[in-house]
Scaffold this motif. Sequence first.
Motif, PDB file in Angstrom:
ATOM      1  N   UNK A 209       1.138  -1.222  -0.429  1.00 35.33           N
ATOM      2  CA  UNK A 209       0.133   0.224  -0.163  1.00 35.33           C
ATOM      3  C   UNK A 209       1.333   1.669  -0.135  1.00 35.33           C
ATOM      4  N   UNK A 210       1.970   1.198   0.768  1.00 37.10           N
ATOM      5  CA  UNK A 210       3.216   2.295   1.074  1.00 37.10           C
ATOM      6  C   UNK A 210       3.701   2.782  -0.647  1.00 37.10           C
ATOM      7  N   UNK A 211       3.605   1.313  -1.577  1.00 35.36           N
ATOM      8  CA  UNK A 211       4.112   1.485  -2.560  1.00 35.36           C
ATOM      9  C   UNK A 211       3.338   2.227  -3.719  1.00 35.36           C
ATOM     10  N   UNK A 212       2.437   2.147  -4.256  1.00 37.45           N
ATOM     11  CA  UNK A 212       0.981   2.625  -3.606  1.00 37.45           C
ATOM     12  C   UNK A 212       0.581   3.442  -4.078  1.00 37.45           C
ATOM     13  N   UNK A 213       0.808   4.215  -2.672  1.00 41.14           N
ATOM     14  CA  UNK A 213       0.402   5.809  -2.483  1.00 41.14           C
ATOM     15  C   UNK A 213       2.003   6.803  -2.783  1.00 41.14           C
ATOM     16  N   UNK A 216       1.897   7.422  -6.888  1.00 38.59           N
ATOM     17  CA  UNK A 216       0.806   8.192  -6.732  1.00 38.59           C
ATOM     18  C   UNK A 216       1.213   9.696  -6.532  1.00 38.59           C
ATOM     19  N   UNK A 217       2.135   9.804  -5.289  1.00 37.67           N
ATOM     20  CA  UNK A 217       2.322  10.770  -4.811  1.00 37.67           C
ATOM     21  C   UNK A 217       2.820  11.347  -5.721  1.00 37.67           C
ATOM     22  N   UNK A 221       3.014  14.892  -8.068  1.00 39.18           N
ATOM     23  CA  UNK A 221       3.886  16.167  -7.730  1.00 39.18           C
ATOM     24  C   UNK A 221       4.965  16.226  -8.677  1.00 39.18           C
ATOM     25  N   UNK A 222       5.982  15.217  -8.804  1.00 47.92           N
ATOM     26  CA  UNK A 222       7.112  15.699  -9.225  1.00 47.92           C
ATOM     27  C   UNK A 222       6.581  15.305 -11.126  1.00 47.92           C
ATOM     28  N   UNK A 223       5.831  14.571 -11.519  1.00 54.72           N
ATOM     29  CA  UNK A 223       5.594  14.202 -13.174  1.00 54.72           C
ATOM     30  C   UNK A 223       4.102  14.766 -13.260  1.00 54.72           C
ATOM     31  N   UNK A 224       4.080  15.840 -12.726  1.00 49.56           N
ATOM     32  CA  UNK A 224       2.411  16.074 -12.824  1.00 49.56           C
ATOM     33  C   UNK A 224       2.695  17.316 -14.362  1.00 49.56           C
ATOM     34  N   UNK A 225       3.399  17.680 -15.062  1.00 49.06           N
ATOM     35  CA  UNK A 225       3.526  18.157 -15.874  1.00 49.06           C
ATOM     36  C   UNK A 225       4.032  17.123 -17.181  1.00 49.06           C
ATOM     37  N   UNK A 226       4.168  15.922 -16.768  1.00 47.95           N
ATOM     38  CA  UNK A 226       3.765  15.760 -18.384  1.00 47.95           C
ATOM     39  C   UNK A 226       3.257  14.311 -18.571  1.00 47.95           C
ATOM     40  N   UNK A 227       2.968  14.625 -19.698  1.00 45.69           N
ATOM     41  CA  UNK A 227       1.206  13.451 -19.968  1.00 45.69           C
ATOM     42  C   UNK A 227       1.798  12.285 -19.690  1.00 45.69           C
ATOM     43  N   UNK A 228       0.844  12.001 -20.175  1.00 46.10           N
ATOM     44  CA  UNK A 228       0.601  10.424 -20.019  1.00 46.10           C
ATOM     45  C   UNK A 228       1.637   9.272 -20.349  1.00 46.10           C
ATOM     46  N   UNK A 229       1.404   9.930 -22.024  1.00 45.58           N
ATOM     47  CA  UNK A 229       2.191   8.899 -23.199  1.00 45.58           C
ATOM     48  C   UNK A 229       4.148   9.082 -22.636  1.00 45.58           C
ATOM     49  N   UNK A 276      15.238 -12.782  -2.537  1.00 46.89           N
ATOM     50  CA  UNK A 276      13.493 -13.186  -3.076  1.00 46.89           C
ATOM     51  C   UNK A 276      12.697 -12.038  -2.658  1.00 46.89           C
ATOM     52  N   UNK A 277      11.191 -12.511  -3.773  1.00 42.89           N
ATOM     53  CA  UNK A 277      10.483 -11.790  -2.732  1.00 42.89           C
ATOM     54  C   UNK A 277       9.458 -10.774  -3.045  1.00 42.89           C
ATOM     55  N   UNK A 278      11.087 -10.014  -2.923  1.00 40.52           N
ATOM     56  CA  UNK A 278      10.972  -8.059  -3.250  1.00 40.52           C
ATOM     57  C   UNK A 278      10.092  -8.065  -4.560  1.00 40.52           C
ATOM     58  N   UNK A 279       9.235  -6.742  -4.529  1.00 40.08           N
ATOM     59  CA  UNK A 279       7.939  -6.318  -4.765  1.00 40.08           C
ATOM     60  C   UNK A 279       8.478  -4.838  -4.856  1.00 40.08           C
ATOM     61  N   UNK A 280       8.524  -4.059  -6.305  1.00 34.35           N
ATOM     62  CA  UNK A 280       8.894  -2.728  -6.849  1.00 34.35           C
ATOM     63  C   UNK A 280       7.629  -2.248  -8.188  1.00 34.35           C
ATOM     64  N   UNK A 281       8.072  -0.408  -7.990  1.00 31.73           N
ATOM     65  CA  UNK A 281       7.242   0.000  -8.761  1.00 31.73           C
ATOM     66  C   UNK A 281       8.167   0.516  -9.438  1.00 31.73           C
ATOM     67  N   UNK A 282       7.410   1.250 -10.258  1.00 29.06           N
ATOM     68  CA  UNK A 282       8.528   2.741 -11.116  1.00 29.06           C
ATOM     69  C   UNK A 282       8.101   3.375 -12.101  1.00 29.06           C
ATOM     70  N   UNK A 283       8.487   4.517 -11.622  1.00 29.11           N
ATOM     71  CA  UNK A 283       7.946   5.896 -13.375  1.00 29.11           C
ATOM     72  C   UNK A 283       8.954   6.183 -13.692  1.00 29.11           C
ATOM     73  N   UNK A 284       8.936   6.504 -14.677  1.00 23.76           N
ATOM     74  CA  UNK A 284      10.666   7.317 -15.743  1.00 23.76           C
ATOM     75  C   UNK A 284      10.503   7.985 -16.452  1.00 23.76           C
TER      76      UNK A 284
END
Length: 288
Positions: A209-213, A216-217, A221-229, A276-284
Motif C-alpha cells: 500500500x505504501x508503494x502505491x501511495x 501516486x504522490x 507532484x514530481x511528474x505532474x507536468x508530463x503527459x501520461x504518454x 527473493x519475493x521483493x516487489x517494486x514499482x517505478x515511474x520514468x
Amino acid sequence: MKTAIMTDTNSGISVEEGKKDGIFVLPMPVIVDGEEFLEGETITNVDLYEALMADKDVMTAQPLLKDLLEFWDSILEEGYDEIVYIPMSSGLSGSCHTASQFAEEYDGKIQVVDNHRISVTLRDSVYDAKKLVAKGKNAKEIKEALEANAFNSSIYITVESLKYLKKSGRVTPAAALIATAMNIKPVLTIQGEKLDSYAKVRGMKAAYNKMIEAAKNDLADRFKDYPKERLSLCVSGTFTSMEEKDSWLNRVKEEFPDFEVYYAPLSCSIACHVSVNTAGISFTVIEE
C-alpha cells in the motif's frame, strides 16, 4: 554516422532481448560461493533465487576491464562509427567511472552515459537512446539528452527478508533482529544516486500500500507536468511464484487504469541485495 547502443545486464535487458532489439548487452558477473557466473548466460534469475533461498554467499562484481574493451572493439569492428554505453549509476558502482576513463582513449567514439539509473529505469534509458538514434541524434547528443533527464525517475521496493540487506551492511544486525521480530517491512527507494530508506511499515500488505501511495504522490507532484504518454510505469520484483507476480501486476493495473503497465524482473545486481519475493514499482519520464 552509424551509432550503436550498448548497456549491460544491470538494465534487466538480457543478451537475447538485446540482439532482438538491436542493443549490445554485456553480461555482468555474479559471484555465488566464490564461483563466477555471467548474468543471463551461465546463471538465470531462477538460479540466483535458488542460491539466495539456500543462503549461499551471493555478490555482484564489475566486469573485467579487458572484457569491456574487447566488447567496444568488436562493436566498432562491425562497422559502427560510435557507441553510446549506458551502465548503471555511478552512485551505485565504480564501473561507470572506470568506463568513462578508458573511453577517453577512443577519441570521442565511446560516449559513456551516467544518468544515475539502474534496473528498470536504466532499461527505459536504453530504449530512449534507441529512439534518439532513430531521430538522427549522434552519440554525444544522446549522452547529453539522457543525462539531462537523469533524475526524472523513481523506484520503490519492499523486501520480504532483511537477510541480504544485513549481509551487505545496509541494515545493522540489531535493526534487522528488531524489524523481523516486529514484522516491520522497509520500503526502499532509488531516485538517482543510491538505495535509500523511504518508510517502515508493519507487514507486506502495508508495504504494498505504501508503494502505491508513493507512486501516486510522484504522479501528482514530481511528474505532474508530463503527459501520461511520456511516463513509463513498470512493475518489478524477484518473485518465486507466478501467482505473486501476477497479483502485484494486476494490483498496479487496477490502481493506475490510465497507464499501460509492464513487468520486468529486477536485475541480479539488485536481487543480490534484496533477495527473493521483493516487489517494486517505478515511474520514468521517457522520450516522446
